[in-house]
Design an enzyme around this catalytic site. Structure first.
Site, short mmCIF file in Angstrom:
data_model
loop_
_atom_site.label_atom_id
_atom_site.label_comp_id
_atom_site.label_asym_id
_atom_site.label_seq_id
_atom_site.Cartn_x
_atom_site.Cartn_y
_atom_site.Cartn_z
CG ASP A 186 -2.06 -1.00 1.11
OD1 ASP A 186 -2.22 -1.58 0.02
OD2 ASP A 186 -2.77 -1.21 2.11
NE ARG A 278 -13.82 1.71 -2.70
CZ ARG A 278 -12.79 1.69 -3.55
NH1 ARG A 278 -11.71 1.00 -3.24
NH2 ARG A 278 -12.84 2.35 -4.69
CG ASP A 282 -6.99 -7.76 2.35
OD1 ASP A 282 -8.20 -8.03 2.19
OD2 ASP A 282 -6.57 -7.09 3.30
CB SER A 313 -7.19 -1.65 10.09
OG SER A 313 -6.20 -0.67 10.26
CB SER A 314 -8.26 3.07 12.43
OG SER A 314 -8.39 3.93 11.30
NE ARG A 322 -10.02 -7.41 6.76
CZ ARG A 322 -9.33 -7.44 5.62
NH1 ARG A 322 -9.87 -6.96 4.52
NH2 ARG A 322 -8.12 -7.95 5.58
#
Length: 354
Positions: A186, A278, A282, A313-314, A322
């Protein structure tokens, strides 16, 4: 004549009794000296024998250490190659594939850093924005790559423009690529060059698996209508459980063939799902590689740096999203190919103890 014989007999008698005689004393001294010499030689031989034995023990211990050292890598489950083994064109370096999204300042820092890594053969920026990159930005980044590179062969730099504004864009095949190794990263992640080179050597030992810096895990939480429900575990779950089954593509090596498999052979239903949801691509790539290899990924323990503001992730609800991605993708695959492991690759140079 008889007198002479008597004198000789007396002399012989004197030599055999206990009376003092200079010749007798010299002979006695010579005999004692010879005895001491023999004793010294005997002790010297004993000492040398002990020294040779100790030398043999030392040599044996050294041989054991050398043998253990040579076997250690295979005991750890991987066998990194030396830098001299990456001299071929196809395996002589890696292509850095940077995924970016509206963060030009971070992109400039990231490109400048990876251009300075000696094994970076090329740097490609995956651009999925509707507005094309400006000519000024292209010229600036090209100049940065040339100035930061520390080798005669400068990394090839270019933008890979994607018309599709989806997460699948980061895994589209790369044209004219010269390396088998892809380092997917990233635009807000910096991996030190020495750490990256070590991870590259680990990938060379297992080029068809994923080798990365961000481990994640899964486990069965419960069953609903006889269908298992899986939980997605972040870093703290990995740390607590001591196991993982995925390494995220935000900082990971994989073979370039997986770009073709992802774009051309993965079921369209999975690509459609990733397009609508979105931050799932991964997990989809981890499932793809695990399904192809039947084995686990490899986590490389090393310090990485996340620059800029916190990412997805925050955000609130990230954990729920997830979990949903993992379970929906497993359902679409029709199977769970992920394999858990507790093996990690660690550079001995960074450890106090071997």
């Amino acid at each position: 004549m008889s007198t002479l014989i008597q004198i000789r007999d007396a002399a012989v008698a004197d030599a055999g009794d206990g009376f003092y005689s200079p010749a007798k004393q010299k002979a006695a001294n010579r005999s004692a000296y010879n005895n001491r010499s023999l004793l010294f030689l005997r002790r010297a031989k004993q000492f040398l024998g002990a020294a040779k034995f100790k030398l043999f023990l030392a040599f044996f211990a050294l041989s054991v250490i050398v043998l253990v050292t040579s076997r250690l890598n295979s005991w750890m489950g991987w066998n990194p190659h030396h830098s001299s083994s990456v001299s071929s064109i196809s395996r002589g370096g890696y292509t850095v594939l940077i995924n970016t999204w509206r963060q030009k300042s971070l992109l400039k820092q990231t490109v400048a850093h990876y251009a300075s890594c000696h094994s970076a053969d090329a740097i490609h920026v995956v651009w999925s924005e509707s507005e094309l990159p400006s000519e000024m930005l292209k010229k600036y980044l090209n100049k940065i790559v040339v100035s930061k590179s520390q080798k005669a062969h400068k990394p090839n730099f270019r933008f890979d423009i994607s018309a599709d504004d989806t997460s699948n864009s980061r895994f589209k095949p790369v044209k004219d690529i010269r390396t088998d190794a892809i380092f997917s990263v990233d635009d807000d992640v910096i991996v030190p060059c020495s750490t990256l080179d070590f991870a590259f050597s680990v990938w060379q030992s297992a080029p068809f698996t994923m080798v990365g810096f961000v481990p994640r895990m899964h486990w069965i939480d419960k069953e609903q209508n006889n269908v298992p429900y899986y939980r997605y575990g972040g870093w703290w779950s990995v740390w607590w459980m001591g196991t993982y089954s995925m390494v995220l593509s935000k900082a990971a090596f994989f073979h370039r063939k997986y770009l073709d498999l992802y774009s051309q052979e993965m079921p369209p239903s999975i690509q459609d799902y990733v397009s609508s949801e979105r931050a799932c691509e991964d997990i989809a790539m981890s499932l793809l590689v695990a399904n192809a290899t039947g084995g686990p990924p490899i986590w490389v323990k090393g310090k990485i740096y996340e620059i800029g503001a916190s990412g997805f992730s925050s955000m609130r609800g990230h954990s729920h999203q997830r979990n949903k991605c993992l379970n929906d993708l497993i359902s679409l695959y029709g199977t769970l190919p992920l394999v858990s492991t507790n093996v990690k690759a660690v550079s001995a140079r960074n450890e106090w103890l071997w």
